[in-house]
Design a protein around this motif. Sequence first.
Motif, PDB file in Angstrom:
ATOM      1  N   ASP A  91       0.862  -1.186   0.000  1.00 28.12           N
ATOM      2  CA  ASP A  91       0.000   0.000   0.000  1.00 28.12           C
ATOM      3  C   ASP A  91       0.901   1.239   0.000  1.00 28.12           C
ATOM      4  O   ASP A  91       1.598   1.502   0.978  1.00 28.12           O
ATOM      5  CB  ASP A  91      -0.895  -0.057   1.256  1.00 28.12           C
ATOM      6  CG  ASP A  91      -1.752   1.179   1.448  1.00 28.12           C
ATOM      7  OD1 ASP A  91      -1.640   2.125   0.659  1.00 28.12           O
ATOM      8  OD2 ASP A  91      -2.533   1.181   2.423  1.00 28.12           O
ATOM      9  N   GLY A  92       0.894   1.965  -1.109  1.00 29.62           N
ATOM     10  CA  GLY A  92       1.747   3.150  -1.231  1.00 29.62           C
ATOM     11  C   GLY A  92       3.101   2.819  -1.821  1.00 29.62           C
ATOM     12  O   GLY A  92       3.490   3.341  -2.870  1.00 29.62           O
ATOM     13  N   VAL A  93       3.785   1.896  -1.168  1.00 29.20           N
ATOM     14  CA  VAL A  93       5.150   1.528  -1.578  1.00 29.20           C
ATOM     15  C   VAL A  93       5.186   1.054  -3.039  1.00 29.20           C
ATOM     16  O   VAL A  93       6.093   1.409  -3.799  1.00 29.20           O
ATOM     17  CB  VAL A  93       5.668   0.417  -0.618  1.00 29.20           C
ATOM     18  CG1 VAL A  93       6.837  -0.332  -1.209  1.00 29.20           C
ATOM     19  CG2 VAL A  93       6.033   1.043   0.731  1.00 29.20           C
ATOM     20  N   GLU A 125       0.032   9.538   3.885  1.00 30.65           N
ATOM     21  CA  GLU A 125      -1.267   9.406   3.196  1.00 30.65           C
ATOM     22  C   GLU A 125      -2.307   8.856   4.159  1.00 30.65           C
ATOM     23  O   GLU A 125      -3.483   9.157   4.081  1.00 30.65           O
ATOM     24  CB  GLU A 125      -1.112   8.494   1.977  1.00 30.65           C
ATOM     25  CG  GLU A 125      -2.412   8.279   1.179  1.00 30.65           C
ATOM     26  CD  GLU A 125      -3.049   6.940   1.454  1.00 30.65           C
ATOM     27  OE1 GLU A 125      -4.202   6.893   1.896  1.00 30.65           O
ATOM     28  OE2 GLU A 125      -2.377   5.911   1.253  1.00 30.65           O
ATOM     29  N   GLU A 126      -1.840   8.019   5.097  1.00 27.34           N
ATOM     30  CA  GLU A 126      -2.775   7.276   5.943  1.00 27.34           C
ATOM     31  C   GLU A 126      -3.367   8.120   7.074  1.00 27.34           C
ATOM     32  O   GLU A 126      -4.454   7.832   7.558  1.00 27.34           O
ATOM     33  CB  GLU A 126      -2.066   6.067   6.572  1.00 27.34           C
ATOM     34  CG  GLU A 126      -1.398   5.125   5.567  1.00 27.34           C
ATOM     35  CD  GLU A 126      -2.402   4.262   4.817  1.00 27.34           C
ATOM     36  OE1 GLU A 126      -3.616   4.445   5.023  1.00 27.34           O
ATOM     37  OE2 GLU A 126      -1.967   3.432   4.018  1.00 27.34           O
ATOM     38  N   GLY A 127      -2.620   9.105   7.541  1.00 26.28           N
ATOM     39  CA  GLY A 127      -3.092   9.860   8.709  1.00 26.28           C
ATOM     40  C   GLY A 127      -3.093   8.999   9.966  1.00 26.28           C
ATOM     41  O   GLY A 127      -3.840   9.262  10.911  1.00 26.28           O
ATOM     42  N   ALA A 353     -10.795   3.720  -1.348  1.00 28.03           N
ATOM     43  CA  ALA A 353      -9.689   4.167  -0.491  1.00 28.03           C
ATOM     44  C   ALA A 353      -9.282   5.586  -0.863  1.00 28.03           C
ATOM     45  O   ALA A 353      -9.459   6.017  -1.997  1.00 28.03           O
ATOM     46  CB  ALA A 353      -8.498   3.229  -0.649  1.00 28.03           C
ATOM     47  N   GLY A 354      -8.724   6.291   0.104  1.00 32.88           N
ATOM     48  CA  GLY A 354      -8.172   7.614  -0.171  1.00 32.88           C
ATOM     49  C   GLY A 354      -6.757   7.481  -0.715  1.00 32.88           C
ATOM     50  O   GLY A 354      -6.072   6.486  -0.443  1.00 32.88           O
ATOM     51  N   HIS A 355      -6.325   8.451  -1.488  1.00 35.50           N
ATOM     52  CA  HIS A 355      -4.984   8.398  -2.082  1.00 35.50           C
ATOM     53  C   HIS A 355      -4.409   9.802  -2.170  1.00 35.50           C
ATOM     54  O   HIS A 355      -5.155  10.786  -2.192  1.00 35.50           O
ATOM     55  CB  HIS A 355      -5.058   7.787  -3.486  1.00 35.50           C
ATOM     56  CG  HIS A 355      -5.544   6.380  -3.486  1.00 35.50           C
ATOM     57  ND1 HIS A 355      -4.773   5.339  -3.033  1.00 35.50           N
ATOM     58  CD2 HIS A 355      -6.732   5.844  -3.834  1.00 35.50           C
ATOM     59  CE1 HIS A 355      -5.468   4.218  -3.120  1.00 35.50           C
ATOM     60  NE2 HIS A 355      -6.653   4.485  -3.592  1.00 35.50           N
ATOM     61  N   ASP A 356      -3.085   9.887  -2.310  1.00 35.87           N
ATOM     62  CA  ASP A 356      -2.445  11.192  -2.487  1.00 35.87           C
ATOM     63  C   ASP A 356      -3.005  11.910  -3.719  1.00 35.87           C
ATOM     64  O   ASP A 356      -2.952  13.148  -3.789  1.00 35.87           O
ATOM     65  CB  ASP A 356      -0.928  11.018  -2.586  1.00 35.87           C
ATOM     66  CG  ASP A 356      -0.348  10.501  -1.274  1.00 35.87           C
ATOM     67  OD1 ASP A 356      -0.479  11.205  -0.254  1.00 35.87           O
ATOM     68  OD2 ASP A 356       0.189   9.376  -1.244  1.00 35.87           O
TER      69      ASP A 356
HETATM   70 MN    MN Z   1      -2.384   4.012   0.153  1.00 38.49          MN
END
Ligand code: MN
Length: 414
Positions: A91-93, A125-127, A353-356
Amino acid sequence: MTGTAAGVLARAVALGEISEEPGRLTRRFATGALRAAGDLVGEWMAAAGMEVRRDDAGNVVGRYAGTGGDARPPFVLGSHLDTVPGAGRYDGVLGVLVSVAVVERLVTRSERLAFPLEVAAFADEEGARFGVAYLGSTAYAGLFEPAWLHLVDESGTTVTDAVRSLGDDPDALLRASQPTLSGYLEVHIEQGPVLEHEDLPVGVVTAISGRTRASIGLRGQAGHAGTLPMPWRRDALAAAAEAVLAVEEIGGREDGLVATVGMLSVEPGAANVVPGAATFSLDVRHVDDRARGRATGQMLEVISRIAATRQVELDWEVLHETPAVAMAPWLRERLAEAIGAEGLRATSLVSGAGHDAVVLARVCDAAMLFVRCAGGISHDPRESVDEADVAVAIDVVERFLLGEGLARPSLETR
Ligand code: MN
Ligand code: GLV
Ligand code: MN
């Protein structure tokens, strides 16, 4: 291994070892672990031939110069390096590493784009640490809000102190101006089951759901568990339990609506004390902002009623609200063309999902490419992706960047 899917997966394993805690992957904003992960990614970017910078929010950005110097604004590829507690590795990476791999490929072939390319590894991104998401990408986009410097984590550390503890300057987050960018593309694991269901490695995101995050406090009266008769109690946890079930029930009222209580804390927190206070998180999402607004309104109404009946005080604090965001049609078309050129059907899907990309879409046109993940599982150590799917993602992004569309002069006028 550079520029390959196998290399991307090996790097994801290496980053998965960089955690705040032993035994599970947790890497939150402004921690030593996030700093170490950013440094490692920065080394890979530099080795690929990018000029690397790190800002005071901890975002690490690599720049690959284009043939036209700085005449055109950069196009940005990116995603995030922070994680939820007990995260998976991708996730993200994955988006960051696929982006670095694409640049490695371009460099290997001495392929230069007409515009500068930036690869951004965002710091939050996750908060997961401060409750407010996107502290990294908002700093990059010049949209960081002054009030966020005063947010506190569970140990009482403020954003200001956390940023300072890494030797960075919190005021610089506010000074950052909005960059001029020609567009943004984020590769991300789907975190859901659609692509697996459709038997496709990648898909194009049409829109990202809007989200409301709130913190809800219920304050009753603590008391002795053995001596306080049941009718006289003002049990904050019992009220919270009813409230959580109400959130679940309302969350199920509309198609596409999701509502989650993921955190709950009880005070004073002893087996023989009637709970005097309970605080829980609320996360409500829908691609239709009106549906999300309706649902959160209903939740507030029902929980207010529960609190009144049980004689507990209610504190309803909205921490963060982002509207649904549509991805730019012209970038979606370019992505679909690139997928088609790989001989694949270009399917479209929405992101729950939220994303940058939510943040970047405020300063430039943005798009997202989802990559299938096993069982749709995410925010869990079982998160996994197939090497072959990652290879497709690298190929698609490379084609997307080299395609006619992005190099068109009309880009400058968007
Ligand atoms: Mn993410
Ligand atoms: C980020 O992963 C989110 O959508 O909560
Ligand atoms: Mn996530």
